[in-house]
Design an enzyme around this catalytic site. Sequence first.
Site, mmCIF file in Angstrom:
data_model
loop_
_atom_site.group_PDB
_atom_site.id
_atom_site.type_symbol
_atom_site.label_atom_id
_atom_site.label_comp_id
_atom_site.label_asym_id
_atom_site.label_seq_id
_atom_site.Cartn_x
_atom_site.Cartn_y
_atom_site.Cartn_z
ATOM 1 N N LYS A 181 0.851 -1.210 0.000
ATOM 2 C CA LYS A 181 0.000 0.000 0.000
ATOM 3 C C LYS A 181 0.882 1.253 0.000
ATOM 4 C CE LYS A 181 -1.728 1.735 3.997
ATOM 5 N NZ LYS A 181 -1.528 3.175 4.224
ATOM 6 N N ASN A 182 1.880 1.273 0.888
ATOM 7 C CA ASN A 182 2.635 2.512 1.060
ATOM 8 C C ASN A 182 3.660 2.749 -0.037
ATOM 9 O OD1 ASN A 182 1.064 2.939 3.238
ATOM 10 N ND2 ASN A 182 2.632 2.475 4.777
ATOM 11 N N CYS A 236 -5.948 12.562 11.788
ATOM 12 C CA CYS A 236 -6.573 11.252 11.575
ATOM 13 C C CYS A 236 -6.478 10.488 12.893
ATOM 14 C CB CYS A 236 -5.879 10.509 10.459
ATOM 15 S SG CYS A 236 -4.295 9.875 10.984
ATOM 16 N N ARG A 286 -1.996 15.458 11.689
ATOM 17 C CA ARG A 286 -1.126 15.111 10.551
ATOM 18 C C ARG A 286 -0.650 16.421 9.917
ATOM 19 N NH1 ARG A 286 -2.024 9.523 9.355
ATOM 20 N NH2 ARG A 286 -0.221 9.436 7.976
ATOM 21 N N ASP A 339 4.293 1.227 12.178
ATOM 22 C CA ASP A 339 3.102 0.499 11.697
ATOM 23 C C ASP A 339 3.011 -0.904 12.275
ATOM 24 O OD1 ASP A 339 3.234 1.912 8.321
ATOM 25 O OD2 ASP A 339 2.620 2.748 10.249
ATOM 26 N N ARG A 376 -8.663 -0.563 4.250
ATOM 27 C CA ARG A 376 -7.844 0.461 3.593
ATOM 28 C C ARG A 376 -6.467 -0.097 3.270
ATOM 29 N NH1 ARG A 376 -6.521 4.664 7.191
ATOM 30 N NH2 ARG A 376 -5.068 5.123 5.518
HETATM 31 C C1 EPZ Z 1 3.834 7.199 5.952
HETATM 32 O O1 EPZ Z 1 2.987 8.213 6.486
HETATM 33 C C2 EPZ Z 1 2.977 5.938 5.905
HETATM 34 N N1 EPZ Z 1 1.813 6.169 5.043
HETATM 35 C C3 EPZ Z 1 2.507 5.587 7.319
HETATM 36 O O2 EPZ Z 1 1.785 4.358 7.250
HETATM 37 C C4 EPZ Z 1 3.739 5.372 8.197
HETATM 38 O O3 EPZ Z 1 3.319 5.102 9.519
HETATM 39 C C5 EPZ Z 1 4.601 6.637 8.178
HETATM 40 O O4 EPZ Z 1 4.961 6.964 6.815
HETATM 41 C C6 EPZ Z 1 5.885 6.459 8.982
HETATM 42 O O5 EPZ Z 1 6.612 5.383 8.480
HETATM 43 C C7 EPZ Z 1 1.970 6.090 3.700
HETATM 44 O O6 EPZ Z 1 3.057 5.843 3.203
HETATM 45 C C8 EPZ Z 1 0.750 6.306 2.873
HETATM 46 P P1 EPZ Z 1 5.602 10.837 7.953
HETATM 47 P P2 EPZ Z 1 3.451 9.772 6.431
HETATM 48 O O7 EPZ Z 1 5.434 12.039 7.099
HETATM 49 O O8 EPZ Z 1 4.186 10.026 5.174
HETATM 50 C C9 EPZ Z 1 5.202 14.162 11.279
HETATM 51 C C10 EPZ Z 1 -0.019 2.904 7.614
HETATM 52 O O9 EPZ Z 1 -0.519 2.413 8.642
HETATM 53 N N2 EPZ Z 1 5.126 15.138 10.175
HETATM 54 O O10 EPZ Z 1 6.891 10.085 7.936
HETATM 55 O O11 EPZ Z 1 2.272 10.604 6.748
HETATM 56 C C11 EPZ Z 1 3.921 13.337 11.383
HETATM 57 O O12 EPZ Z 1 2.947 14.052 12.111
HETATM 58 C C12 EPZ Z 1 0.390 4.367 7.594
HETATM 59 O O13 EPZ Z 1 0.211 2.268 6.559
HETATM 60 C C13 EPZ Z 1 5.217 16.487 10.473
HETATM 61 O O14 EPZ Z 1 5.358 16.870 11.609
HETATM 62 O O15 EPZ Z 1 4.448 9.787 7.670
HETATM 63 C C14 EPZ Z 1 4.372 12.100 12.105
HETATM 64 O O16 EPZ Z 1 4.405 12.350 13.498
HETATM 65 C C15 EPZ Z 1 0.126 5.040 8.935
HETATM 66 N N3 EPZ Z 1 5.122 17.377 9.454
HETATM 67 C C16 EPZ Z 1 5.808 11.915 11.593
HETATM 68 O O17 EPZ Z 1 6.209 13.176 11.032
HETATM 69 C C17 EPZ Z 1 4.944 16.985 8.150
HETATM 70 O O18 EPZ Z 1 4.876 17.861 7.257
HETATM 71 C C18 EPZ Z 1 5.931 10.835 10.535
HETATM 72 O O19 EPZ Z 1 5.193 11.276 9.439
HETATM 73 C C19 EPZ Z 1 4.850 15.609 7.876
HETATM 74 C C20 EPZ Z 1 4.949 14.689 8.897
#
Ligand code: EPZ
Length: 416
Positions: free
Chosen positions: A22-23, A116, A121, A305, A397
Site C-alpha cells: 500500500k505505502n 486522523c 497530521r 506500523d 484500507r
Molecule cells: C507514511 O505516512 C505511511 N503512510 C505511514 O503508514 C507510516 O506510519 C509513516 O509513513 C511512517 O513510516 C503512507 O506511506 C501512505 P511521515 P506519512 O510524514 O508520510 C510528522 C499505515 O498504517 N510530520 O513520515 O504521513 C507526522 O505528524 C500508515 O500504513 C510532520 O510533523 O508519515 C508524524 O508524526 C500510517 N510534518 C511523523 O512526522 C509533516 O509535514 C511521521 O510522518 C509531515 C509529517
Amino acid sequence: MSVWRIQGGEKLAGMTPVQGSKNAVLPVLAAAILTDSETELTNVPALRDVDASLHILRKLGCNISREGDSVLIDAAPAAGCELGRDLTGQMRSSVIFLGAVLARSGRARIALPGGCELGPRPVDLHLQVMRALGAQAEMEGDDIVCRAEKLRGAHIDLPFPSVGATENAMIAACAAEGTTVIHGAAREPEIVELQGFLRAMGAVMSGAGTDRIVIDAFRPKKHVTWSVMPDRIGAATLLCACACAGGDVELLGSEPGHIAAVTDALSAMGARVDIGENRVRIICRGRLTAPGRVVTRPYPGFPTDAQPLLMAAALTARGGTVFEENIFDRRFRHASQMVRMGADIRTEGRLAVVRGVERLHGAHVLAEDLRGGAALILAGLGAEGETVVEDPGHVDRGYESLDGALAALGAHIGKN
Ligand code: EPZ
C-alpha cells in the site's frame, strides 16, 4: 461498518503470498501524472486507498483501466489541479498528490482531511519542500495551495525524515530545472521503490535508501511498466498473527530485509524465524517471551506500523514489554480495546507498558485505525472464545483480504 468475527484457539499453518505494498503504490500512482505517456502497474493490491487514488486520478482527467492486479494509467488528458474534500476525505494521505499535481500543472489546491486516528497530521514539511523548490505554498483553511511559474532545483534540508515529504520532494523535483538534493531524507523501502519507478519513467536520480537523495534530471520515457514491491507491513502482520495464534507459517514473495526489525523482535521472543531468498517462515510453539522494550523509529528502526501488531503478540508473552512510540502522537488507541480482552496495558504519553497475561478472552471491540484494527483481529486469534471487531472501514484500507489470508492459514474468521 464491517464486523470481523474470530473464534480463537486455532493454530495457523501453511504458505501464503504477500500482497503488493500500500505505502509503495500510493506515491507511484500519484507520480504517474508526471508524464503524458502510459504507465502500466502490476501487483497492485486491491485496497480502498488504491480505489481512492484511482478515483482521484480519474477526476484529474486520467484514463484508467484495471484488470486484476494490473492498472493502466493514461495521464495525457490530465489537466486538473484541484482535489476537493470530497476526494481527499476518502484517503488520509491525499497530500501524496501535492508534488505530482504541482509538477504537472504549476499549481495545486489539495484539501486535507486533517488529523486522523493517529493524531494531528501536519504538513509543514511538505510546504517547506515546495517553497524550497521555488513554489509559493500556503494553507488556505484546510487546503494546501501551491503555485510555481517554474520549479527550480534546490538543497532541501528535512529536519525529520518524513516519508511523505521525501516522496513529494522526489516527485516535484522531477519537474524542477537543475539539480535537487534532499538532505535528511526518509530511508524506508518505499522511498527506494519510488526512486526505482521514477527512474523507469526517465528520472536521473540516486541515493534513495540513504539520507541524501539527488535528483539531476527527468527525461520522460514512453510507456512505463512497473511491478509493485511486497507490503512489508502486510508481511509483519501475518508473522505477528502466527505469534498470536501459534503455528507454522511461510510467507512467499516477501523481502525479509525490509522487516528485519520485526523478525529480530519475534526471534527474541522465542519464535523460530527462517529467512530465505524472498520468503520468511515463522514457527511458534508454546508461550513466547516478552521482548522487553520496543522503540519505534524511522527506518531501519522498528516500524511504527508494526507496533500495534507486535503488541498483540506481547499481550500473552511471559514477562513485560515497554513500547515507546516516537513517530505518531496517538498510536495506542488499540490498547484500551485490548484491555477489554483481558490484556494488562498501561499507557502514558509515548509509553505503553504491557504485562503478559496467561490468556486473553474474546470480547466486542472497536477498530479505531488501520493497524490497531488489524492488531485486535490478531489478538482474537489467540483469545479464548469469540472476538468481534467492529470496524468502520479501517482495515480494508490497508489489507487486500486479511480475513481471506488468515482463513487460508486455518484461522476461524469471518467478516460481514
Ligand atoms: C507514511 O505516512 C505511511 N503512510 C505511514 O503508514 C507510516 O506510519 C509513516 O509513513 C511512517 O513510516 C503512507 O506511506 C501512505 P511521515 P506519512 O510524514 O508520510 C510528522 C499505515 O498504517 N510530520 O513520515 O504521513 C507526522 O505528524 C500508515 O500504513 C510532520 O510533523 O508519515 C508524524 O508524526 C500510517 N510534518 C511523523 O512526522 C509533516 O509535514 C511521521 O510522518 C509531515 C509529517
